[in-house]
Design a protein around this motif. Structure first.
Motif, PDB file in Angstrom:
ATOM      1  N   GLN A   1      69.908 -45.924  37.180  1.00 10.68           N
ATOM      2  CA  GLN A   1      70.289 -44.893  37.559  1.00 10.68           C
ATOM      3  C   GLN A   1      69.261 -43.963  38.634  1.00 10.68           C
ATOM      4  O   GLN A   1      69.414 -43.669  39.482  1.00 10.68           O
ATOM      5  N   GLU A   2      67.898 -44.173  38.042  1.00 17.63           N
ATOM      6  CA  GLU A   2      67.050 -43.588  38.499  1.00 17.63           C
ATOM      7  C   GLU A   2      66.681 -43.945  39.973  1.00 17.63           C
ATOM      8  O   GLU A   2      66.342 -43.112  40.907  1.00 17.63           O
ATOM      9  N   GLY A   3      66.623 -45.202  40.169  1.00 18.08           N
ATOM     10  CA  GLY A   3      66.344 -45.741  41.577  1.00 18.08           C
ATOM     11  C   GLY A   3      67.358 -45.267  42.420  1.00 18.08           C
ATOM     12  O   GLY A   3      67.158 -44.713  43.632  1.00 18.08           O
ATOM     13  N   TRP A   4      68.809 -45.198  42.216  1.00 17.05           N
ATOM     14  CA  TRP A   4      69.718 -44.573  43.014  1.00 17.05           C
ATOM     15  C   TRP A   4      69.559 -43.301  43.255  1.00 17.05           C
ATOM     16  O   TRP A   4      69.968 -42.612  44.266  1.00 17.05           O
ATOM     17  N   MET A   5      69.302 -42.386  42.211  1.00 22.05           N
ATOM     18  CA  MET A   5      69.041 -40.940  42.233  1.00 22.05           C
ATOM     19  C   MET A   5      67.904 -40.472  43.314  1.00 22.05           C
ATOM     20  O   MET A   5      68.035 -39.781  44.192  1.00 22.05           O
ATOM     21  N   LEU A   6      66.733 -41.550  43.357  1.00 24.08           N
ATOM     22  CA  LEU A   6      65.702 -41.070  43.925  1.00 24.08           C
ATOM     23  C   LEU A   6      66.200 -41.504  45.473  1.00 24.08           C
ATOM     24  O   LEU A   6      65.688 -40.864  46.328  1.00 24.08           O
ATOM     25  N   MET A   7      66.816 -42.610  45.720  1.00 21.45           N
ATOM     26  CA  MET A   7      67.380 -43.012  47.165  1.00 21.45           C
ATOM     27  C   MET A   7      68.296 -41.925  47.640  1.00 21.45           C
ATOM     28  O   MET A   7      67.986 -41.412  48.848  1.00 21.45           O
ATOM     29  N   MET A   8      69.208 -41.270  46.798  1.00 19.29           N
ATOM     30  CA  MET A   8      69.801 -39.943  47.269  1.00 19.29           C
ATOM     31  C   MET A   8      69.166 -38.985  47.677  1.00 19.29           C
ATOM     32  O   MET A   8      69.240 -38.172  48.158  1.00 19.29           O
ATOM     33  N   LYS A   9      67.935 -38.474  46.696  1.00 18.18           N
ATOM     34  CA  LYS A   9      67.118 -37.678  47.080  1.00 18.18           C
ATOM     35  C   LYS A   9      66.447 -37.820  48.458  1.00 18.18           C
ATOM     36  O   LYS A   9      66.274 -36.963  49.269  1.00 18.18           O
ATOM     37  N   GLU A  10      65.940 -38.846  48.825  1.00 16.45           N
ATOM     38  CA  GLU A  10      65.167 -39.210  50.026  1.00 16.45           C
ATOM     39  C   GLU A  10      66.227 -39.218  51.096  1.00 16.45           C
ATOM     40  O   GLU A  10      66.108 -38.545  52.239  1.00 16.45           O
ATOM     41  N   GLN A  11      67.646 -39.588  51.216  1.00 12.19           N
ATOM     42  CA  GLN A  11      68.703 -39.271  52.032  1.00 12.19           C
ATOM     43  C   GLN A  11      68.823 -37.853  52.280  1.00 12.19           C
ATOM     44  O   GLN A  11      69.126 -37.452  53.350  1.00 12.19           O
ATOM     45  N   LEU A  12      69.128 -37.221  51.035  1.00 16.88           N
ATOM     46  CA  LEU A  12      69.362 -35.674  51.220  1.00 16.88           C
ATOM     47  C   LEU A  12      68.082 -34.970  52.163  1.00 16.88           C
ATOM     48  O   LEU A  12      68.581 -34.019  52.753  1.00 16.88           O
ATOM     49  N   ILE A  13      66.834 -35.431  51.966  1.00 15.03           N
ATOM     50  CA  ILE A  13      65.607 -34.761  52.751  1.00 15.03           C
ATOM     51  C   ILE A  13      66.049 -35.142  54.254  1.00 15.03           C
ATOM     52  O   ILE A  13      66.006 -34.201  54.938  1.00 15.03           O
ATOM     53  N   ARG A  14      66.561 -36.275  54.464  1.00 12.32           N
ATOM     54  CA  ARG A  14      67.030 -36.730  55.937  1.00 12.32           C
ATOM     55  C   ARG A  14      68.015 -35.800  56.604  1.00 12.32           C
ATOM     56  O   ARG A  14      67.975 -35.357  57.537  1.00 12.32           O
ATOM     57  N   PHE A  15      68.910 -35.576  55.513  1.00  7.06           N
ATOM     58  CA  PHE A  15      70.356 -35.100  55.891  1.00  7.06           C
ATOM     59  C   PHE A  15      69.854 -33.361  56.080  1.00  7.06           C
ATOM     60  O   PHE A  15      70.296 -32.869  57.187  1.00  7.06           O
TER      61      PHE A  15
END
Length: 142
Positions: free
Chosen positions: A47-61
């Protein structure tokens, strides 16, 4: 006059959309940050990997939403305000590169961040400069 009115309506609609994007974006961003920082308890490794990916994508968003707001102010409202000040180039470059690191490494590529220590400060808008640099990196690399 009709063309000017149509342009005004398009500007207002885009402005409304940009404003309305912020509400769900802020809620999702805060939720992901709380998960990543452990507020809701420990995350499993997967889950941590997925949450970190979401965090990165939110930065882009968030960056895209900022670009949309700037575009609206520049093209429709004609009131884009840029507030240049001295910005530490090394800090900005390191920050932008480290935000992109997870996306790059998940693709199987390796990323070495080696920013020269003697980069001079630059005169730039401190809110827009990292966003612009990140957008340029995403277009060329990601």
């Amino acid at each position: 006059k009709a063309e000017r009115d149509a342009t005004t309506r398009r500007g207002r609609m885009l402005s409304f959309i940009a404003h309305e994007l912020n509400t769900p974006l802020t809620a999702v961003n805060m939720t992901v940050l709380n998960f990543v920082s452990g507020v809701f308890g420990a995350l499993g490794r997967e889950q941590e990997g997925w949450m970190l990916m979401m965090k990165e994508q939110l930065i882009r968003f968030n960056a895209l939403a900022g670009e949309l707001r700037d575009f609206i102010h520049l093209e429709f409202q004609k009131d884009l305000k840029i507030r240049p000040e001295e910005v530490d180039l090394k800090t900005v470059v390191q920050s932008v590169l480290s935000q992109s690191e997870g996306t790059v490494t998940r693709s199987g590529a390796r990323m070495d961040i080696d920013v020269p220590a003697d980069l001079p400060p630059v005169l730039a808008d401190p809110d827009r400069f990292p966003r612009i640099l990140g957008s340029m990196l995403a277009q060329d690399v990601l």
